[in-house]
Design a protein around this motif. Structure first.
Motif, PDB file in Angstrom:
ATOM      1  N   GLU A 178       0.849  -1.188   0.000  1.00 26.81           N
ATOM      2  CA  GLU A 178       0.000   0.000   0.000  1.00 26.81           C
ATOM      3  C   GLU A 178       0.882   1.234   0.000  1.00 26.81           C
ATOM      4  N   MET A 179       0.304   2.356  -0.357  1.00 25.51           N
ATOM      5  CA  MET A 179       1.017   3.631  -0.342  1.00 25.51           C
ATOM      6  C   MET A 179       0.619   4.399   0.926  1.00 25.51           C
ATOM      7  N   PRO A 180       1.472   5.299   1.451  1.00 22.55           N
ATOM      8  CA  PRO A 180       2.758   5.712   0.887  1.00 22.55           C
ATOM      9  C   PRO A 180       3.887   4.764   1.290  1.00 22.55           C
ATOM     10  N   ILE A 181       4.945   4.781   0.469  1.00 26.66           N
ATOM     11  CA  ILE A 181       6.149   4.014   0.778  1.00 26.66           C
ATOM     12  C   ILE A 181       7.366   4.901   0.568  1.00 26.66           C
ATOM     13  N   LYS A 182       8.469   4.511   1.193  1.00 28.31           N
ATOM     14  CA  LYS A 182       9.720   5.208   0.938  1.00 28.31           C
ATOM     15  C   LYS A 182      10.117   4.974  -0.514  1.00 28.31           C
ATOM     16  N   CYS A 183      10.547   6.024  -1.176  1.00 28.03           N
ATOM     17  CA  CYS A 183      10.988   5.979  -2.566  1.00 28.03           C
ATOM     18  C   CYS A 183       9.995   5.219  -3.442  1.00 28.03           C
ATOM     19  N   PRO A 184       8.906   5.875  -3.851  1.00 26.28           N
ATOM     20  CA  PRO A 184       7.840   5.202  -4.593  1.00 26.28           C
ATOM     21  C   PRO A 184       8.278   4.519  -5.891  1.00 26.28           C
ATOM     22  N   VAL A 185       9.416   4.954  -6.464  1.00 31.99           N
ATOM     23  CA  VAL A 185       9.858   4.346  -7.724  1.00 31.99           C
ATOM     24  C   VAL A 185      10.718   3.103  -7.509  1.00 31.99           C
ATOM     25  N   ALA A 186      11.166   2.844  -6.279  1.00 31.56           N
ATOM     26  CA  ALA A 186      12.102   1.742  -6.041  1.00 31.56           C
ATOM     27  C   ALA A 186      11.568   0.372  -6.461  1.00 31.56           C
ATOM     28  N   PRO A 187      10.291   0.042  -6.210  1.00 33.37           N
ATOM     29  CA  PRO A 187       9.803  -1.269  -6.682  1.00 33.37           C
ATOM     30  C   PRO A 187       9.881  -1.416  -8.201  1.00 33.37           C
ATOM     31  N   LEU A 188       9.580  -0.330  -8.929  1.00 35.49           N
ATOM     32  CA  LEU A 188       9.716  -0.355 -10.381  1.00 35.49           C
ATOM     33  C   LEU A 188      11.167  -0.553 -10.776  1.00 35.49           C
ATOM     34  N   LEU A 194      10.396  16.467   9.488  1.00 35.32           N
ATOM     35  CA  LEU A 194      10.823  16.366   8.097  1.00 35.32           C
ATOM     36  C   LEU A 194      11.203  14.931   7.763  1.00 35.32           C
ATOM     37  N   GLY A 195      11.441  14.696   6.472  1.00 38.14           N
ATOM     38  CA  GLY A 195      11.774  13.355   6.025  1.00 38.14           C
ATOM     39  C   GLY A 195      10.561  12.445   6.041  1.00 38.14           C
ATOM     40  N   ASP A 196      10.815  11.163   6.186  1.00 33.77           N
ATOM     41  CA  ASP A 196       9.750  10.159   6.098  1.00 33.77           C
ATOM     42  C   ASP A 196       8.801  10.175   7.284  1.00 33.77           C
ATOM     43  N   ALA A 197       9.134  10.903   8.351  1.00 37.53           N
ATOM     44  CA  ALA A 197       8.322  10.881   9.576  1.00 37.53           C
ATOM     45  C   ALA A 197       7.012  11.646   9.453  1.00 37.53           C
ATOM     46  N   SER A 198       6.918  12.561   8.490  1.00 36.20           N
ATOM     47  CA  SER A 198       5.735  13.411   8.401  1.00 36.20           C
ATOM     48  C   SER A 198       4.655  12.790   7.517  1.00 36.20           C
ATOM     49  N   ASN A 199       3.463  13.384   7.573  1.00 39.26           N
ATOM     50  CA  ASN A 199       2.348  12.895   6.758  1.00 39.26           C
ATOM     51  C   ASN A 199       2.111  13.759   5.528  1.00 39.26           C
ATOM     52  N   ILE A 200       3.046  14.647   5.199  1.00 39.69           N
ATOM     53  CA  ILE A 200       2.818  15.550   4.063  1.00 39.69           C
ATOM     54  C   ILE A 200       2.757  14.741   2.759  1.00 39.69           C
ATOM     55  N   LEU A 250      -0.953   5.537  10.725  1.00 42.69           N
ATOM     56  CA  LEU A 250       0.275   4.900  10.268  1.00 42.69           C
ATOM     57  C   LEU A 250       1.510   5.446  10.992  1.00 42.69           C
ATOM     58  N   ASN A 251       1.282   6.136  12.088  1.00 40.07           N
ATOM     59  CA  ASN A 251       2.352   6.706  12.928  1.00 40.07           C
ATOM     60  C   ASN A 251       3.107   7.849  12.260  1.00 40.07           C
ATOM     61  N   TYR A 252       2.545   8.446  11.203  1.00 40.34           N
ATOM     62  CA  TYR A 252       3.146   9.642  10.627  1.00 40.34           C
ATOM     63  C   TYR A 252       2.626  10.872  11.370  1.00 40.34           C
ATOM     64  N   VAL A 253       3.486  11.881  11.520  1.00 40.25           N
ATOM     65  CA  VAL A 253       3.133  13.056  12.309  1.00 40.25           C
ATOM     66  C   VAL A 253       2.435  14.097  11.431  1.00 40.25           C
ATOM     67  N   PRO A 254       1.204  14.503  11.781  1.00 39.64           N
ATOM     68  CA  PRO A 254       0.517  15.555  11.030  1.00 39.64           C
ATOM     69  C   PRO A 254       1.351  16.834  11.005  1.00 39.64           C
ATOM     70  N   THR A 255       1.656  17.287   9.783  1.00 39.84           N
ATOM     71  CA  THR A 255       2.633  18.358   9.594  1.00 39.84           C
ATOM     72  C   THR A 255       2.136  19.353   8.548  1.00 39.84           C
ATOM     73  N   ASN A 256       2.414  20.628   8.761  1.00 36.77           N
ATOM     74  CA  ASN A 256       2.111  21.640   7.753  1.00 36.77           C
ATOM     75  C   ASN A 256       3.002  21.388   6.538  1.00 36.77           C
ATOM     76  N   LYS A 257       2.383  21.146   5.386  1.00 40.96           N
ATOM     77  CA  LYS A 257       3.148  20.704   4.214  1.00 40.96           C
ATOM     78  C   LYS A 257       4.047  21.781   3.625  1.00 40.96           C
ATOM     79  N   SER A 258       3.868  23.036   4.014  1.00 49.20           N
ATOM     80  CA  SER A 258       4.665  24.136   3.457  1.00 49.20           C
ATOM     81  C   SER A 258       5.711  24.675   4.421  1.00 49.20           C
ATOM     82  N   THR A 259       5.397  24.641   5.745  1.00 46.81           N
ATOM     83  CA  THR A 259       6.355  25.159   6.727  1.00 46.81           C
ATOM     84  C   THR A 259       7.103  24.048   7.446  1.00 46.81           C
ATOM     85  N   LEU A 260       6.549  22.831   7.454  1.00 46.58           N
ATOM     86  CA  LEU A 260       7.115  21.653   8.119  1.00 46.58           C
ATOM     87  C   LEU A 260       7.037  21.757   9.646  1.00 46.58           C
TER      88      LEU A 260
END
Length: 410
Positions: A156-166, A288-294, A267-277
């Motif tokens: 299921e999505m999201p995943i780290k590096c969405p193109v990696a399976p391809l 920032l990084g994979d921890a956020s839900n942006i 999914l244990n991602y932290v709700p984050t402002n997608k523009s200010t972080l």
């Protein structure tokens, strides 16, 4: 003395430590970074390890090597964040007060979320390559595997590096061709999406490559279970796909620390402002990084661009000034297509990948959304850039945090 605490010494956390080490006055601010690990893993290298392109030595280096001397590194497990009291509780019972907290705890695979995924065939005929252990075990399997039905699967999505399976599917095609056994391997790419990728234009190009390389695609597949006994995956509608070798990307989740701290979503991602972080719940917490839900890709390039924006916003926050909504979701990814070639995609929240040239308008030297040898060289060169530039918080020349429209054919 005030204290800024960074949770996680992976890609995002290490970059922030280096950025802020240059910006904060050490007589006024103490910077502490916490991670229970002592080794830093170059996660993009997991893709190459199963095919013997990279070795473990290419992927693992000591964390301490990349942390500035003035930044205190604590190798301890984090038990809980008490955001209301501005405290981080450590597993040994100690607590650490913070004035500013940066969450960079990343994401992890959770194969236990799917019935049977970690069954008796786990690391026998069912593998992941999103962990070092999984990629290494898969390398050993591919060295001796004699062929059959290879299924490359996304849970299921999201995943780290969405193109990696391809990329894995494309590299597998190339790998078996070089071993003179491609005719013995049937490759199927299974995705919960309605196409190869999350963006329509890129999906069209990638679907074409799958067809060209004789890789079948099964889309809209919502997995319910892995049947270990009969070696097949089954979706909720009853569709079944048999395998002899299953390479799966399990559910990705944020760190369990967020669940323990009451800071994460389902999914244990932290709700984050997608523009200010900035955290949506606590103004003195940034993510920032994979921890956020942006809604940006969970990739190293994204963390790099985020770090540049977040550094400025944290400085503004400390000064009591308004933060700028500058992060635009910029992602820049090389996509290995096998046989010494790769694609390059560059996109953000509002612009999907398109053709063009990068980073310079008109002459590249890299081409967007087209296979080329130069893109493949760029992909391999990224390892050096990662260890020597990105982690140290050094801006990449001519590649700003905000996506540039010049050179792109919209």
């Amino acid at each position: 003395m005030k204290r800024l605490v960074i949770l996680g010494a992976g890609t995002a956390g290490t970059m922030m430590a280096n950025h802020l080490d240059h910006e904060l006055n050490p007589s006024e601010w103490e910077i502490v970074i916490i991670d229970e690990r002592k080794e830093h893993y170059y996660q993009p290298g997991y893709l190459f390890l199963p095919f013997d392109i990279y070795t473990p030595e290419d992927i693992i280096k000591p964390i301490q090597k990349f942390i500035p001397k003035k930044v205190q590194l604590l190798n301890e497990k984090i038990e809980k964040i008490n955001a209301k009291e501005n405290e981080v509780w450590l597993s040994k019972g100690e607590s650490l007060h913070y004035d500013v907290l940066i969450i960079a705890t990343g994401a992890k695979i959770a194969p236990g979320e799917i019935q049977g995924m970690q069954g008796e065939e786990w690391y026998r005929t069912v593998f992941d390559f999103y962990t070092f252990e999984g990629a290494l075990a898969l390398r050993d399997k591919l060295r001796v595997w004699e062929g059959g039905k290879l299924v490359v699967h996304i849970t299921e999505m999201p995943i780290k590096c969405p193109v990696a399976p391809l990329e894995f599917a494309f590299l597998a095609d190339s790998f078996f061709r070089h071993k003179k056994m491609r005719d013995k391997v049937e490759i199927t790419y299974v995705t919960p999406l309605d196409g190869a990728f999350t963006k329509p234009r890129a999906t069209a190009a990638l679907n074409h490559l799958l067809e060209e390389k004789n890789i079948a695609i099964e889309s809209d597949f919502a997995i319910a279970e892995v049947d270990n006994e009969n070696k097949k995956i089954i979706d909720y509608g009853g569709r079944e796909i048999p395998f002899d070798l299953l390479v799966t990307v399990p559910t990705n989740k944020g760190d369990e620390l967020m669940e323990r701290s009451g800071l994460g979503d389902e999914l244990n991602y932290v709700p984050t402002n997608k523009s200010t972080l900035q955290s949506m719940a606590f103004p003195d917490i940034f993510v920032l990084g994979d921890a956020s839900n942006i809604p940006a890709s969970k990739a190293g390039s994204v963390a790099h661009f985020q770090a540049e924006v977040l550094t400025k916003n944290i400085l503004s926050y400390i000064k009591g000034e308004p933060m700028k909504e500058e992060f635009d979701g910029h992602a820049n990814c090389f996509v290995e297509t096998g046989n010494g070639k790769a694609l390059l995609i560059d996109f953000n929240y509002t612009h999907e990948p398109v053709e063009g040239s990068f980073p310079f308008s008109g002459f590249g030297p890299l081409s967007l959304l087209k296979e080329s040898r130069m893109n493949h060289i760029g992909k391999l060169a990224f390892k050096w850039v990662y260890w020597n530039v990105l982690l140290k918080g050094i801006p990449i020349p001519f590649v700003p945090a905000k996506m540039q429209e010049a050179g792109k054919h919209f």
